[in-house]
Motif scaffolding. Structure first.
Motif, PDB file in Angstrom:
ATOM      1  N   GLY A 113     -28.297  19.777  -0.094  1.00 48.01           N
ATOM      2  CA  GLY A 113     -27.753  21.010  -0.644  1.00 48.01           C
ATOM      3  C   GLY A 113     -28.731  22.162  -0.542  1.00 48.01           C
ATOM      4  N   VAL A 114     -30.015  21.874  -0.755  1.00 45.61           N
ATOM      5  CA  VAL A 114     -31.023  22.924  -0.572  1.00 45.61           C
ATOM      6  C   VAL A 114     -31.049  23.366   0.884  1.00 45.61           C
ATOM      7  CG1 VAL A 114     -33.463  23.501  -0.760  1.00 45.61           C
ATOM      8  CG2 VAL A 114     -32.399  22.028  -2.491  1.00 45.61           C
ATOM      9  N   ALA A 115     -31.046  22.400   1.812  1.00 42.26           N
ATOM     10  CA  ALA A 115     -31.045  22.736   3.240  1.00 42.26           C
ATOM     11  C   ALA A 115     -29.800  23.528   3.620  1.00 42.26           C
ATOM     12  CB  ALA A 115     -31.137  21.457   4.068  1.00 42.26           C
ATOM     13  N   ARG A 162     -25.932  17.141  16.775  1.00 43.52           N
ATOM     14  CA  ARG A 162     -26.713  18.361  17.030  1.00 43.52           C
ATOM     15  C   ARG A 162     -28.124  18.217  16.469  1.00 43.52           C
ATOM     16  NH1 ARG A 162     -24.089  23.810  14.922  1.00 43.52           N
ATOM     17  NH2 ARG A 162     -22.598  23.167  16.559  1.00 43.52           N
ATOM     18  N   TYR A 163     -28.260  17.476  15.386  1.00 40.34           N
ATOM     19  CA  TYR A 163     -29.549  17.330  14.720  1.00 40.34           C
ATOM     20  C   TYR A 163     -30.168  15.951  14.923  1.00 40.34           C
ATOM     21  CZ  TYR A 163     -27.278  21.269  12.455  1.00 40.34           C
ATOM     22  OH  TYR A 163     -26.608  22.443  12.229  1.00 40.34           O
ATOM     23  N   LEU A 205     -27.837  10.588   7.329  1.00 39.56           N
ATOM     24  CA  LEU A 205     -28.075  11.918   6.772  1.00 39.56           C
ATOM     25  C   LEU A 205     -29.565  12.212   6.634  1.00 39.56           C
ATOM     26  CD1 LEU A 205     -25.310  12.067   4.036  1.00 39.56           C
ATOM     27  CD2 LEU A 205     -25.485  13.562   6.032  1.00 39.56           C
ATOM     28  N   ALA A 206     -30.340  11.200   6.248  1.00 38.94           N
ATOM     29  CA  ALA A 206     -31.788  11.394   6.155  1.00 38.94           C
ATOM     30  C   ALA A 206     -32.389  11.642   7.527  1.00 38.94           C
ATOM     31  CB  ALA A 206     -32.434  10.187   5.494  1.00 38.94           C
ATOM     32  N   ALA A 207     -31.876  10.957   8.549  1.00 42.03           N
ATOM     33  CA  ALA A 207     -32.354  11.162   9.919  1.00 42.03           C
ATOM     34  C   ALA A 207     -31.925  12.522  10.444  1.00 42.03           C
ATOM     35  CB  ALA A 207     -31.832  10.048  10.823  1.00 42.03           C
ATOM     36  N   VAL A 208     -30.705  12.927  10.109  1.00 40.97           N
ATOM     37  CA  VAL A 208     -30.202  14.239  10.531  1.00 40.97           C
ATOM     38  C   VAL A 208     -31.036  15.354   9.902  1.00 40.97           C
ATOM     39  CG1 VAL A 208     -28.263  15.807  10.215  1.00 40.97           C
ATOM     40  CG2 VAL A 208     -27.850  13.502  11.059  1.00 40.97           C
ATOM     41  N   LEU A 209     -31.370  15.208   8.620  1.00 44.42           N
ATOM     42  CA  LEU A 209     -32.206  16.210   7.955  1.00 44.42           C
ATOM     43  C   LEU A 209     -33.543  16.344   8.672  1.00 44.42           C
ATOM     44  CD1 LEU A 209     -32.787  18.135   5.574  1.00 44.42           C
ATOM     45  CD2 LEU A 209     -33.608  16.132   4.298  1.00 44.42           C
TER      46      LEU A 209
END
Length: 372
Positions: free
Chosen positions: A108-110, A124-125, A201-205
């Motif tokens: 959410g911060v990102a 994409r990420y 999601l952690a990898a995408v971040l």
């Protein structure tokens, strides 16, 4: 201002902030380095709650009491806490899948920084997801990736995707292990709770951030601004946070995350999470069909909403209640109408604990003040 500077400035600023309600400023309690304390008075309601939350336990392998820790926050003030040895107020407790909701706060911060949109392709990420071009961020956050994933645990070790990811063939590079799973359904068409989606999601971040920022990002943008000092978050051999499972916090610190969500992403006079992000967290997964006594999935949080005529899963608490839940009884409950946040740590393995019973008794003890 850096996140660290904001954290220090806020902690030094005091314990109250004002919010506008109906056009007038209303003071709010917020924790500084510690919580303001106004313990609830002893009485039959509190005794009934403690009898449920902390009964003696002896199942042949474990002895002690049902809960390792319970902390209750009412409108920003600590009204109750109790611990069972060896857990203390300072113990960073493994929160298991509560980590998923912490990860949602971090994302959410990102999101508020403009690093991604909900309809962005995840590949994409994170390029290892190139074989899944229709998989978008919102699908991972709603556990609707469609990847063929087996969310079993120690009860089915030979077929469990989670066991393989955490402990055997996938543990060195967990994100790539998940990305290599085949599609079992089209993204967005089928809800299936998946630690694999959360790990992705952690990898995408990681792919959204400059390499030098990722390792410190949870502390710089979330934990330190909230005044959390106990957090530990394990990473795999590639440096990716195990966002599905392996965060540790003490109970008072986890309660800060609950207060952040109770107040819709605000912390004091600052907004850490965008309002539309918190609304997404608290919205049911589109197309989800309710199951008997099962919580409704949201954006990496769990909801108590009635759907399609089905009653709320926890009938004795307001339907706006939502929660972050983890294996063996870890829980962060948020009851917005009651202005109540409750953290519970445990080691439940006998299936006797009931969220609804716990919360019914907690409301009586910390809100109503009467024996149920």
């Amino acid at each position: 201002m850096s996140a660290i500077a904001f954290s220090v400035r806020f902690l030094l600023a005091g314990l109250t902030a004002a919010v506008l309600v109906a056009g007038r400023a209303v003071a709010e309690d917020w924790p500084g380095a510690d919580w303001t304390r106004r313990p609830v008075a002893p009485g039959p309601a509190l005794a009934a709650f403690e009898a449920y939350a902390f009964p003696p336990r002896d199942d042949g392998e474990r002895s002690g009491v049902r809960s390792d820790a319970v902390v209750a926050i009412r409108d920003g003030v600590l009204v109750y806490e109790r611990y069972a040895a060896p857990t203390t107020a300072d113990t960073p407790h493994l929160v298991w899948s509560v980590s998923k909701s912490l990860l949602a706060c971090l994302l959410g911060v990102a999101y508020g920084e403009g690093r991604f949109g909900l309809d962005d392709p995840a590949a994409r990420y994170y390029p290892p997801l190139a074989a899944h071009p229709a998989l978008h961020m919102r699908h991972l956050l709603n556990w609707t990736s469609g990847l063929a994933w087996e969310e079993d645990y120690e009860y089915s070790p030979l077929t469990s995707s989670v066991i393989a990811m955490l402990y055997t063939r996938g543990h060195a590079d967990m994100g790539r292990f998940v990305a290599q799973h085949q599609a079992g359904a089209a993204p967005g068409t089928h809800f299936s709770y998946s630690s694999g989606d959360s790990l992705l999601l952690a990898a995408v971040l990681k792919g959204m951030l400059p390499a030098e920022q990722y390792a410190d990002y949870p502390w710089a943008v979330l934990f330190e601004p909230l005044g959390i000092g106990s957090a530990v978050w394990e990473r795999d051999a590639t440096g990716t946070f195990v966002g599905a499972s392996y965060a540790y916090l003490n109970a008072r610190d986890l309660a800060r995350v609950g207060l952040l969500m109770l107040r819709d992403g605000r912390w004091g006079e600052h907004r850490l999470l965008p309002e539309d992000w918190v609304a997404f967290n608290r919205s049911p997964v589109p197309g989800y069909r309710p199951r008997a006594e099962s919580l409704v999935p949201g954006g990496h949080w769990w909801l108590n909403l009635p759907l399609e005529g089905a009653p709320p899963p926890w009938p004795d608490v307001p339907e706006e209640t939502f929660a972050a839940l983890g294996h063996w009884g870890q829980a962060l409950y948020v009851l917005p109408k009651e202005k109540l946040v409750i953290v519970r740590f445990a080691d439940d393995r006998d299936a006797s604990y009931r969220h609804n019973d716990f919360l019914r008794l907690a409301r009586a003890a910390f809100v109503v003040g009467e024996a149920p």
